[in-house]
Scaffold this motif. Structure first.
Motif, short mmCIF file in Angstrom:
data_model
loop_
_atom_site.label_atom_id
_atom_site.label_comp_id
_atom_site.label_asym_id
_atom_site.label_seq_id
_atom_site.Cartn_x
_atom_site.Cartn_y
_atom_site.Cartn_z
N GLU A 25 81.06 65.66 14.51
CA GLU A 25 79.87 65.61 13.67
C GLU A 25 78.70 66.41 14.25
OE1 GLU A 25 78.73 61.80 12.27
OE2 GLU A 25 80.71 61.38 11.43
N SER A 26 78.72 66.65 15.55
CA SER A 26 77.53 67.24 16.16
C SER A 26 77.40 68.73 15.89
CB SER A 26 77.53 66.97 17.66
OG SER A 26 78.82 67.02 18.17
N ASP A 27 76.15 69.15 15.89
CA ASP A 27 75.81 70.55 15.69
C ASP A 27 76.22 71.33 16.95
OD1 ASP A 27 74.77 72.82 14.51
OD2 ASP A 27 72.68 72.32 14.90
N PHE A 28 76.16 72.65 16.85
CA PHE A 28 76.51 73.49 18.00
C PHE A 28 75.48 74.59 18.15
CE2 PHE A 28 78.82 74.75 14.17
CZ PHE A 28 78.43 76.07 14.03
N ASP A 29 75.54 75.29 19.28
CA ASP A 29 74.57 76.34 19.61
C ASP A 29 75.33 77.67 19.70
OD1 ASP A 29 73.00 78.21 20.88
OD2 ASP A 29 72.23 76.80 22.38
N PRO A 30 75.25 78.50 18.65
CA PRO A 30 76.03 79.74 18.65
C PRO A 30 75.76 80.62 19.88
CG PRO A 30 75.13 79.34 16.48
CD PRO A 30 74.49 78.33 17.39
N GLY A 31 74.50 80.67 20.31
CA GLY A 31 74.17 81.50 21.47
C GLY A 31 74.88 81.02 22.73
N ALA A 32 74.88 79.70 22.92
CA ALA A 32 75.55 79.13 24.09
C ALA A 32 77.05 79.37 24.02
CB ALA A 32 75.26 77.64 24.19
N GLU A 33 77.61 79.30 22.82
CA GLU A 33 79.06 79.52 22.66
C GLU A 33 79.42 80.97 22.94
OE1 GLU A 33 80.96 77.07 22.50
OE2 GLU A 33 79.45 75.55 22.05
N ILE A 34 78.58 81.89 22.45
CA ILE A 34 78.84 83.31 22.72
C ILE A 34 78.76 83.57 24.22
CG2 ILE A 34 77.89 85.64 22.44
CD1 ILE A 34 77.08 84.79 19.57
#
Lengths: 85, 150, 150, 85
Positions: free
Chosen positions: C7-16
């Motif tokens: 359910e939680s949101d994510f951080d595209p920058g951190a994933e990249i």
């Protein structure tokens, strides 16, 4: 007519200059005429600007071909194939 | 449209957010980050220096994004390209495209990268243990750009 | 490989960043963020509820990434998919692929999205002013996935 | 043989259950046999599981077709085309 010619990357290094103003006869010319003129200077110009050198040109900051017209005051750039990205 | 060319680093997450924040029509953001590798053509690379043609750079990037916008339905796009002296692991380039649907975003993003690689006035010089050398253009980049024709 | 469903949101920058930080072989990271739009099929959308088949979801995503790895030269990949109740502007899905060269990264990223859309067990229910309705599968998604065959 | 059958999305709502255990004769069967059995229950099963309904199946959490073999203890899921992403 007078045009400003800019060199980049390997050409800038080989020629030892970043840009110069050159004068051509007449009011208009094909971009090819400028390269022809430079090539006649001898080395390193003749080798670096050889017909099969693969260099590119821009006229007034837009990619151009050898039959692109140039006129007084234009900015011509000559450079090796680009390698950004 | 955002076009940025300079020495400073960028934040891909912030750029992606800027492409969709507050824009409820955006359903898709495709993006690309290019990085300096420590190996090229089998040799180790210690520095990468990027030269460009300042008067032409932004103009050419803008023209590439405009062409993408004529080919696909895109809502916004960002292109950031660094110049100057970089090192392995450093970010070089960011391209992000916002669109309603993913097909347009992916295609436009890859198109912009392919055209940037073959039409934007940047040149790379690598520092290796054997000295400095200008990076040669790769024919595969030309082939990639040719795909979008016709 | 990182697969995350929740359910939680994510951080595209951190994933990249996680896909290339400290990895000097990575020259390219292609990524995709899918978002909730406020309009679908001409109707305004106020909520989007995602249901999934927990025992199968991660397994199917892992299989899709594995298949991408067989088709292209990729160094790492991340797939994050949210479930539960979302709203317009919310992030739904992240796919990121790290690779030496951009062609592999772009192709694998788009392939993963196309296969996720047609093979991973998620279902969307939209809340509209007219009530709730299950989102119908789009034939264009099936067509997009078919492209990768043969 | 007994198999567990799971329903998702619209099917879960229409049938009013998330899952159930159903019993079939024999030791093995095609996945199609399960759908055939369910369809015979009448409405809403017969309509929702009609041959042209476009539903998909998974056997043991892997996408399956109607000729995928199933056996005792398997987990069968029946659901509409997926719409994630």
């Amino acid at each position: 007519m007078k045009v400003k010619v800019l060199y980049f990357a390997k050409l800038r290094e080989k020629f030892g200059i970043e840009n110069e103003v050159i004068e051509l006869p007449g009011e208009r010319a094909y971009a090819a005429a400028i390269v022809d003129l430079l090539r006649k200077r001898g080395e390193p110009w003749s080798t670096e600007l050889a017909l099969d050198s693969g260099n590119r040109m821009a006229v007034n900051q837009t990619l151009a071909g050898i039959v692109t017209p140039v006129q007084d005051g234009d900015e011509i750039a000559i450079f090796p194939p680009v390698t950004g990205g | 449209m955002k076009i940025q060319v300079g020495e400073s680093d960028f934040d891909p997450g912030a750029e992606i957010s800027a492409l969709h924040a507050g824009q409820p029509r955006v359903g898709a953001v495709a993006s690309f980050v290019g990085l300096v590798r420590d190996l090229n053509e089998g040799d180790s690379v210690t520095t990468l220096t990027l030269e460009h043609y300042p008067a032409m750079t932004e103009k050419s990037l803008r023209a590439i994004v405009d062409e993408a916008g004529e080919r696909w339905s895109i809502l916004d796009a960002t292109v950031i390209h660094r110049v100057g002296r970089l090192q392995p692991l450093d970010r070089i380039v960011f391209v992000g495209v916002a669109s309603m649907h993913r097909g347009d975003a992916f295609a436009a993003c890859e198109f912009i990268m392919d055209y940037l690689k073959t039409r934007a006035p940047f040149w790379k010089k690598e520092g290796t243990p054997q000295g400095e050398r200008w990076v040669e253009a790769r024919s595969s980049d030309e082939t990639a750009a040719e795909r979008w024709k016709g």
